[in-house]
Design a protein around this motif. Structure first.
Motif, short mmCIF file in Angstrom:
data_model
loop_
_atom_site.label_atom_id
_atom_site.label_comp_id
_atom_site.label_asym_id
_atom_site.label_seq_id
_atom_site.Cartn_x
_atom_site.Cartn_y
_atom_site.Cartn_z
N ILE A 121 24.99 52.05 31.73
CA ILE A 121 24.58 52.15 33.13
C ILE A 121 24.48 50.74 33.71
CG2 ILE A 121 22.75 52.82 34.73
CD1 ILE A 121 22.08 55.12 32.90
N ILE A 122 25.29 50.48 34.72
CA ILE A 122 25.21 49.21 35.45
C ILE A 122 24.39 49.45 36.70
CG2 ILE A 122 26.51 47.39 36.61
CD1 ILE A 122 28.89 48.04 34.87
N SER A 123 23.28 48.74 36.85
CA SER A 123 22.40 48.92 38.00
C SER A 123 22.37 47.65 38.85
CB SER A 123 20.97 49.25 37.53
OG SER A 123 20.47 48.22 36.71
N ASP A 124 21.80 47.76 40.04
CA ASP A 124 21.75 46.62 40.96
C ASP A 124 20.55 45.74 40.65
OD1 ASP A 124 19.90 48.48 41.73
OD2 ASP A 124 20.19 48.18 43.88
N ILE A 174 34.08 46.29 40.27
CA ILE A 174 33.50 46.63 38.97
C ILE A 174 34.12 47.92 38.44
CG2 ILE A 174 31.36 47.20 37.75
CD1 ILE A 174 29.84 45.58 39.84
N LEU A 175 34.28 48.90 39.33
CA LEU A 175 34.90 50.17 38.92
C LEU A 175 36.33 49.97 38.44
CD1 LEU A 175 33.79 53.00 41.40
CD2 LEU A 175 33.46 52.89 38.93
N ILE A 180 35.55 55.50 31.49
CA ILE A 180 35.50 56.17 32.79
C ILE A 180 34.24 55.70 33.50
CG2 ILE A 180 35.44 58.37 34.00
CD1 ILE A 180 36.64 59.67 31.52
N GLY A 181 34.37 55.28 34.76
CA GLY A 181 33.23 54.85 35.55
C GLY A 181 32.94 55.81 36.68
#
Length: 416
Positions: A63-66, A105-106, A116-117
């Motif tokens: 999980i990539i978060s801000d 990023i995707l 898969i993003g």
């Protein structure tokens, strides 16, 4: 070794046959130890495998978060970093939340083989139905992509995730939340965001009860609905990633975080507390079941020790006939080895039977029938067999070493 191996084996088996009752007791001890080792380890390792599978499948592998692991310091601190200055009355700089250049990023994620993003936006709203209010965390998703990176679809009691695309203002709620609000499938609820926007949402699906990975106060809506409701158009604050090999998540997360600076958490990092507990549990489990096997090996030690004590005169005669120390050790070690191998064979059968019994027990959880997860792989059989064989050989070697040290002259002189 001076004697024929076949002759030595024949002597060993004649010793065991002559002490039939003790032989049966020793074999039974090893069999029970191996059988319960298999049953306990199958149950523990099966539950661990099922738990880890739940951790891996319940949410994206990464999980990539801000968020940033080390947020940049405020401008005032940077301006007077080395000065003996105390600042008063300055305003802390507000930063706009959300992933900047998230399309880039995707693209980087989708370019990785087997990755898969899925973009999403989370935020808080308040649900209102008939005077009742409940806080709710909404997650805006693209249903087709999200269903490929997590097992959301399997958690639904009724409805389908893709119904969010065909229903204006569709929302997927949990059964617990629906019960608290007194609503059902197809009902309309009002939602108010922190920005003051109000929206009517129609329930298109319900999550099963007890889905702690999702959260009782969480709900899914279409991504563009969440962006509109939260007044954050074209913004996302999370990217979930699924990999072909989930155990590469830590390495891939580190690489993405280094490349884009945003915090990237692998499922191992998010579940580090649980994984460390599993290690502790495995140490305890193997310590206990190893103690069972150790106790079972004492039966072999007793049989071989008694055989040595009863055959002292025979040992002296064999020594005088030319049998070497290695021959005598070989005979008694073969006795222990035979007891261990026979016990392991029966233990495997006992363990298999216990697994069948445990696997047939059904439990009712949240109104659904579930069976105990068991690890029936060959690894547990090999571990139990190797540990028992090692313990059996050691238990036989100790008295065998004592038998080899017998002085035939003293024994025969005492017998005379």
């Amino acid at each position: 070794m001076t004697g024929s191996p076949l002759l030595l084996l024949d002597i060993a088996f004649h010793h065991l046959a002559g002490r039939r009752r003790q032989t049966i007791v020793a074999v039974s001890g090893v069999a029970i130890g191996v059988g319960f080792f298999l049953a306990v380890s199958a149950l523990m390792m099966g539950s661990q495998r099922d738990f880890i599978k739940t951790l891996v499948d319940a949410a994206p592998h990464i999980i990539i978060s801000d968020e940033l692991r080390s947020p940049p310091p405020q401008p005032g601190i940077l301006a007077f970093r080395k000065g003996a200055v105390e600042l008063h009355g300055f305003k802390v700089r507000n930063e706009a939340r959300g992933l900047k250049d998230w399309q880039e990023i995707l693209q980087a994620v989708d370019a990785m083989p087997g990755a898969i993003g899925s973009p999403s936006l989370t935020g808080g709203v308040t649900l209102r139905v008939g005077g009742r209010e409940e806080p709710l965390s909404i997650i805006g998703i693209e249903p087709e992509i999200e269903s490929r990176i997590s097992d959301i679809e399997d958690k639904l009691r009724v409805g389908r995730l893709r119904d969010l695309e065909s229903t204006q203002g569709g929302v997927v709620l949990g059964e617990d939340m629906a019960q608290r609000l007194g609503v059902r499938m197809g009902d309309i609820v009002g939602a108010t965001s922190a920005s003051g926007g109000t929206r009517s949402l129609r329930i298109v699906a319900l999550f099963k009860r007890g889905q702690t990975q999702i959260g009782a106060s969480s709900a899914y809506v279409l991504l563009r609905e969440a962006q509109s409701m939260l007044a954050r158009p074209f913004i996302i604050n999370r990217i979930g990633i699924r990999l072909d090999d989930p155990y590469q998540a830590q390495e891939v997360a580190s690489r993405l975080e280094k490349q884009f600076s945003y915090k990237a958490e692998s499922w191992q990092e998010r579940s580090s507390d649980f994984l460390s507990l599993l290690v502790t549990r495995n140490v305890i489990m193997y310590s206990v079941v190893s103690a069972i096997l150790l106790v079972a090996s004492f039966g072999i030690y007793t049989v071989v020790s008694n055989s040595v004590a009863d055959k002292r005169r025979d040992i002296a005669i064999m020594r005088s006939m030319g049998f070497s120390l290695a021959d005598l050790q070989f005979i008694f070690i073969c006795e222990g080895l035979a007891l261990a191998l026979i016990g392991i064979g029966f233990g495997w059968l006992l363990g298999f039977g216990l697994m069948q019994i445990l696997g047939s027990v059904e439990f009712r959880i949240s109104g659904e029938g579930e069976f105990l997860p068991l690890d029936r792989g060959s690894t547990q059989y090999l571990i139990a067999g190797a540990a028992s064989l090692f313990a059996g050989v050691i238990a036989a070697w100790l008295p065998a070493r004592k038998a080899a040290q017998v002085d035939p002259v003293d024994i025969l002189r005492g017998a005379a």
